[in-house]
Design a protein around this motif. Sequence first.
Motif, PDB file in Angstrom:
ATOM      1  N   GLU A 100     -85.269 -29.370  -1.174  1.00  0.00           N
ATOM      2  CA  GLU A 100     -86.403 -28.995  -1.047  1.00  0.00           C
ATOM      3  C   GLU A 100     -85.719 -27.580  -2.192  1.00  0.00           C
ATOM      4  O   GLU A 100     -86.880 -27.367  -3.499  1.00  0.00           O
ATOM      5  CB  GLU A 100     -86.852 -28.686  -0.423  1.00  0.00           C
ATOM      6  N   ALA A 101     -85.032 -27.125  -2.588  1.00  0.00           N
ATOM      7  CA  ALA A 101     -84.735 -25.129  -3.752  1.00  0.00           C
ATOM      8  C   ALA A 101     -84.870 -26.034  -4.960  1.00  0.00           C
ATOM      9  O   ALA A 101     -84.805 -25.620  -5.773  1.00  0.00           O
ATOM     10  CB  ALA A 101     -83.413 -25.075  -3.056  1.00  0.00           C
ATOM     11  N   ILE A 102     -84.468 -27.276  -4.448  1.00  0.00           N
ATOM     12  CA  ILE A 102     -83.427 -27.653  -6.420  1.00  0.00           C
ATOM     13  C   ILE A 102     -84.677 -28.357  -6.415  1.00  0.00           C
ATOM     14  O   ILE A 102     -85.174 -28.523  -7.870  1.00  0.00           O
ATOM     15  CB  ILE A 102     -82.563 -29.090  -6.362  1.00  0.00           C
ATOM     16  N   LEU A 103     -86.040 -28.921  -5.922  1.00  0.00           N
ATOM     17  CA  LEU A 103     -86.521 -30.376  -6.692  1.00  0.00           C
ATOM     18  C   LEU A 103     -88.451 -28.395  -6.549  1.00  0.00           C
ATOM     19  O   LEU A 103     -89.271 -28.995  -7.508  1.00  0.00           O
ATOM     20  CB  LEU A 103     -87.301 -30.780  -5.513  1.00  0.00           C
ATOM     21  N   LYS A 104     -88.161 -27.858  -5.886  1.00  0.00           N
ATOM     22  CA  LYS A 104     -88.806 -26.929  -5.965  1.00  0.00           C
ATOM     23  C   LYS A 104     -89.616 -26.123  -7.824  1.00  0.00           C
ATOM     24  O   LYS A 104     -89.323 -26.593  -8.950  1.00  0.00           O
ATOM     25  CB  LYS A 104     -89.035 -25.339  -5.893  1.00  0.00           C
ATOM     26  N   ASN A 110     -93.952 -26.120 -12.622  1.00  0.00           N
ATOM     27  CA  ASN A 110     -92.161 -26.494 -13.891  1.00  0.00           C
ATOM     28  C   ASN A 110     -91.107 -26.836 -12.735  1.00  0.00           C
ATOM     29  O   ASN A 110     -91.122 -25.141 -12.660  1.00  0.00           O
ATOM     30  CB  ASN A 110     -92.237 -25.831 -14.719  1.00  0.00           C
ATOM     31  N   ASN A 111     -90.315 -27.660 -13.020  1.00  0.00           N
ATOM     32  CA  ASN A 111     -89.523 -27.363 -11.962  1.00  0.00           C
ATOM     33  C   ASN A 111     -87.990 -27.251 -12.880  1.00  0.00           C
ATOM     34  O   ASN A 111     -88.139 -26.548 -14.220  1.00  0.00           O
ATOM     35  CB  ASN A 111     -89.052 -29.201 -11.083  1.00  0.00           C
ATOM     36  N   PRO A 133     -81.832 -36.373  -9.462  1.00  0.00           N
ATOM     37  CA  PRO A 133     -82.873 -37.064 -10.615  1.00  0.00           C
ATOM     38  C   PRO A 133     -84.383 -37.282  -9.797  1.00  0.00           C
ATOM     39  O   PRO A 133     -84.968 -37.519 -11.212  1.00  0.00           O
ATOM     40  CB  PRO A 133     -82.173 -38.754 -10.184  1.00  0.00           C
ATOM     41  N   ALA A 134     -84.490 -36.996  -8.698  1.00  0.00           N
ATOM     42  CA  ALA A 134     -85.775 -36.992  -8.080  1.00  0.00           C
ATOM     43  C   ALA A 134     -87.073 -35.901  -9.599  1.00  0.00           C
ATOM     44  O   ALA A 134     -88.534 -36.070  -9.549  1.00  0.00           O
ATOM     45  CB  ALA A 134     -86.361 -36.963  -7.207  1.00  0.00           C
ATOM     46  N   LEU A 135     -85.513 -34.612  -9.776  1.00  0.00           N
ATOM     47  CA  LEU A 135     -86.645 -34.173 -10.629  1.00  0.00           C
ATOM     48  C   LEU A 135     -87.355 -34.699 -11.479  1.00  0.00           C
ATOM     49  O   LEU A 135     -88.516 -34.074 -12.127  1.00  0.00           O
ATOM     50  CB  LEU A 135     -85.551 -32.814 -10.740  1.00  0.00           C
ATOM     51  N   SER A 136     -87.292 -35.672 -12.140  1.00  0.00           N
ATOM     52  CA  SER A 136     -87.608 -36.500 -13.192  1.00  0.00           C
ATOM     53  C   SER A 136     -88.575 -36.387 -13.350  1.00  0.00           C
ATOM     54  O   SER A 136     -90.164 -37.883 -14.316  1.00  0.00           O
ATOM     55  CB  SER A 136     -86.508 -37.407 -14.174  1.00  0.00           C
ATOM     56  N   LYS A 137     -89.444 -36.517 -12.257  1.00  0.00           N
ATOM     57  CA  LYS A 137     -90.323 -36.815 -11.715  1.00  0.00           C
ATOM     58  C   LYS A 137     -91.751 -36.447 -11.688  1.00  0.00           C
ATOM     59  O   LYS A 137     -92.904 -37.360 -11.848  1.00  0.00           O
ATOM     60  CB  LYS A 137     -90.544 -37.775  -9.832  1.00  0.00           C
ATOM     61  N   ALA A 138     -91.059 -35.325 -11.955  1.00  0.00           N
ATOM     62  CA  ALA A 138     -93.082 -33.935 -11.233  1.00  0.00           C
ATOM     63  C   ALA A 138     -93.307 -33.999 -12.618  1.00  0.00           C
ATOM     64  O   ALA A 138     -92.722 -34.091 -13.924  1.00  0.00           O
ATOM     65  CB  ALA A 138     -91.637 -33.284 -11.312  1.00  0.00           C
TER      66      ALA A 138
END
Length: 167
Positions: A100-104, A110-111, A133-138
Motif C-alpha cells: 500500500e505504501a508503494i502503490l500510494k 501520481n504514484n 508491477p501494479a504501479l503500472s495500472k494507475a
Amino acid sequence: MMDGRLLDAATSGDPVAMKHLALHDPAVLLGTTPQGNTCLHIASTHGHQGFCTDALVLNRSLLSAVNADGETPLLTAVTSGHTSLTSFLLKWCRDLQLSEAILKQDERGNNALHHANRSSHRELTLELIAAEPALSKALNQKKESPMFMAVMRNYPDVLEKLLEVPD
C-alpha cells in the motif's frame, strides 16, 4: 505537532539528535508538521539516507505515514529527485510487505512510477516496475498511465517492461 528539535535534526540529517530525542520519548518520531510531514518525510525531501535508516530502525510505521499532499516518504523521496534514497525506501517497503505504501497515489493521482518516469529516472522506473508491477495500472487525474508517459517520452525500454506486466 513535531518537536522543533526533531524538525531541525531531520532537515540537517542529524541521526544522533533524533535518536537522543527518541530515547527519551519514542512517540516523538510520530510528530508531524502542519503539512502532515513526519521526520521521515522531511529527511526524504533532503535525501538524508542515514537519518532515514536510523528512524526506520526505531519506528517502521513511518514508511506508511501520509502527509497532506497524499505522499508517503517514498513518494517524497522520488518527487525530490533522490533516486538512491527512493530505492532504499522501496526495499524497506518490500521487505516489510507494505504494498500500500508503494502503490500510494498523491493528491494528483501520481504514484512513484509516474514521478520517476516524468523526471527521467529510467533506472528507478525500471526498478519500480520490477518491484511492484501494479504501479503500472494507475491513472493520474489527467488520466495518464505510466505506459502513456513512457510512450510520450520515447522510452522503449520502459515501454517494453510495462508490456510484460499482465493485464
